[in-house]
Design a protein around this motif. Structure first.
Motif, mmCIF file in Angstrom:
data_model
loop_
_atom_site.group_PDB
_atom_site.id
_atom_site.type_symbol
_atom_site.label_atom_id
_atom_site.label_comp_id
_atom_site.label_asym_id
_atom_site.label_seq_id
_atom_site.Cartn_x
_atom_site.Cartn_y
_atom_site.Cartn_z
ATOM 1 N N ARG A 108 5.899 5.975 18.674
ATOM 2 C CA ARG A 108 4.757 5.446 17.931
ATOM 3 C C ARG A 108 3.411 5.707 18.632
ATOM 4 O O ARG A 108 2.435 5.019 18.402
ATOM 5 C CB ARG A 108 4.913 3.961 17.650
ATOM 6 N N ALA A 142 3.221 1.353 9.603
ATOM 7 C CA ALA A 142 2.875 0.278 8.673
ATOM 8 C C ALA A 142 3.834 -0.881 8.898
ATOM 9 O O ALA A 142 5.055 -0.684 8.891
ATOM 10 C CB ALA A 142 2.955 0.761 7.228
ATOM 11 N N GLU A 143 3.279 -2.056 9.102
ATOM 12 C CA GLU A 143 4.057 -3.272 9.329
ATOM 13 C C GLU A 143 5.094 -3.084 10.430
ATOM 14 O O GLU A 143 6.228 -3.543 10.329
ATOM 15 C CB GLU A 143 4.705 -3.736 8.027
ATOM 16 N N ASP A 145 6.728 -0.448 11.314
ATOM 17 C CA ASP A 145 7.684 0.642 11.099
ATOM 18 C C ASP A 145 6.965 1.981 11.113
ATOM 19 O O ASP A 145 5.910 2.132 10.497
ATOM 20 C CB ASP A 145 8.393 0.492 9.753
ATOM 21 N N ASP A 174 -4.147 6.067 9.325
ATOM 22 C CA ASP A 174 -4.462 4.672 8.967
ATOM 23 C C ASP A 174 -4.586 4.498 7.449
ATOM 24 O O ASP A 174 -4.107 3.516 6.888
ATOM 25 C CB ASP A 174 -5.762 4.217 9.639
ATOM 26 N N ALA A 177 -1.084 4.599 6.015
ATOM 27 C CA ALA A 177 -0.371 3.364 6.370
ATOM 28 C C ALA A 177 -0.846 2.197 5.517
ATOM 29 O O ALA A 177 -0.035 1.340 5.115
ATOM 30 C CB ALA A 177 -0.566 3.048 7.856
ATOM 31 N N ASN A 178 -2.125 2.160 5.196
ATOM 32 C CA ASN A 178 -2.670 1.068 4.367
ATOM 33 C C ASN A 178 -2.120 1.085 2.955
ATOM 34 O O ASN A 178 -2.173 0.066 2.260
ATOM 35 C CB ASN A 178 -4.196 1.117 4.350
ATOM 36 N N GLN A 179 -1.577 2.205 2.515
ATOM 37 C CA GLN A 179 -0.961 2.272 1.187
ATOM 38 C C GLN A 179 0.314 1.432 1.105
ATOM 39 O O GLN A 179 0.780 1.114 0.037
ATOM 40 C CB GLN A 179 -0.609 3.724 0.823
ATOM 41 N N PHE A 180 0.866 1.075 2.279
ATOM 42 C CA PHE A 180 2.140 0.355 2.333
ATOM 43 C C PHE A 180 2.017 -1.068 2.833
ATOM 44 O O PHE A 180 3.019 -1.751 3.001
ATOM 45 C CB PHE A 180 3.140 1.131 3.208
ATOM 46 N N GLU A 181 0.821 -1.527 3.102
ATOM 47 C CA GLU A 181 0.634 -2.892 3.620
ATOM 48 C C GLU A 181 0.077 -3.808 2.556
ATOM 49 O O GLU A 181 -0.358 -3.448 1.529
ATOM 50 C CB GLU A 181 -0.273 -2.873 4.838
#
Length: 181
Positions: A108, A142-143, A145, A174, A177-181
Motif C-alpha cells: 500500500r 479505499a476503506e 482495502d 485519491d 478511491a473516493n468513488q468507493f467511499e
C-alpha cells in the motif's frame, strides 16, 4: 470455459471447496470477494473487482492522465491491467499484473523508480513487453482495502519522473478511491 475434471460436493451448509491448485492459479486468497453468475444450469464464480465496475470512468481517467503527464498511463485492479492510454498500451492492456506489482499493492505504498538513477523498474504485467525506464506506481486504497493502482510509465532513454507527475498520480488514485467511499 475450461473443464478441470475436478468434482466437489456441496456440504450441509451449502459450501463447496475450491481446490488449492485452482485458487493459486487464479490468485484467489482467503477473504477475497467472489461474484456469482448463473446461466440456465451453470454456476460461475468470478473474482470481484470494484474498479472493473467503473471501467468507463477508469478509461477516461487513464486518457486524461496520459494527456496531462505525457506518459503511458495505466489503471489496474489487483489482478489485471484494466485501462491504458498512451504509446505502448497494447503491451499492457488486459494483461495479468506481475508478482512485483502485487507486492507493491500489498504494501500500500507508492513506488517511484528511475532507471537512469539506478532504480529498479518493476514489471507491470506478467506477459507485458513494455520496456519502461521510469515509473510511478500509486496504490488505490479505499476503506483500508487496496483496490488497484494508478501507474505512469516512460520508455524514453534516461527518463526521470518529476514531482508534479507523482502528485498527479496520487491525486488520480485519491479520486478513484473516493468513488468507493
Amino acid at each position: 470455459m475450461k473443464a478441470t475434471g475436478i468434482v466437489r460436493r456441496i456440504d450441509e451448509l451449502g459450501r463447496v471447496v475450491i481446490p488449492k491448485e485452482i485458487r493459486r492459479t487464479l490468485r484467489i486468497r482467503e477473504g477475497d470477494p467472489l461474484e456469482l453468475f448463473t446461466d440456465r444450469d451453470e454456476l460461475m464464480l468470478k473474482k470481484y473487482s470494484p474498479i472493473a465496475s467503473v471501467e468507463r470512468f477508469a478509461e477516461g481517467t487513464a486518457k486524461s492522465l496520459n494527456e496531462q503527464s505525457g506518459y503511458l498511463a495505466a489503471i489496474c485492479d489487483t489482478d489485471t491491467v484494466l485501462s491504458v492510454a498512451g504509446t505502448g498500451k497494447r503491451a499492457l492492456l488486459g494483461k495479468r499484473v506481475s508478482e512485483g506489482l502485487t507486492s507493491i499493492l500489498n504494501s500500500r505504498a507508492s513506488y517511484l523508480a528511475n532507471k537512469a538513477e539506478g532504480g529498479e523498474i518493476v514489471p507491470i504485467a506478467e506477459d507485458g513487453d513494455f520496456a519502461a525506464t521510469a515509473e510511478i506506481i500509486v496504490p488505490i486504497v479505499a476503506e483500508g482495502d487496496c483496490l488497484g493502482a494508478v501507474i505512469l510509465l516512460s520508455g524514453e532513454e534516461g527518463a526521470t519522473m518529476e514531482s508534479s507527475s507523482v502528485k498527479l498520480a496520487r491525486l488520480t488514485a485519491d479520486i478513484i478511491a473516493n468513488q468507493f467511499e
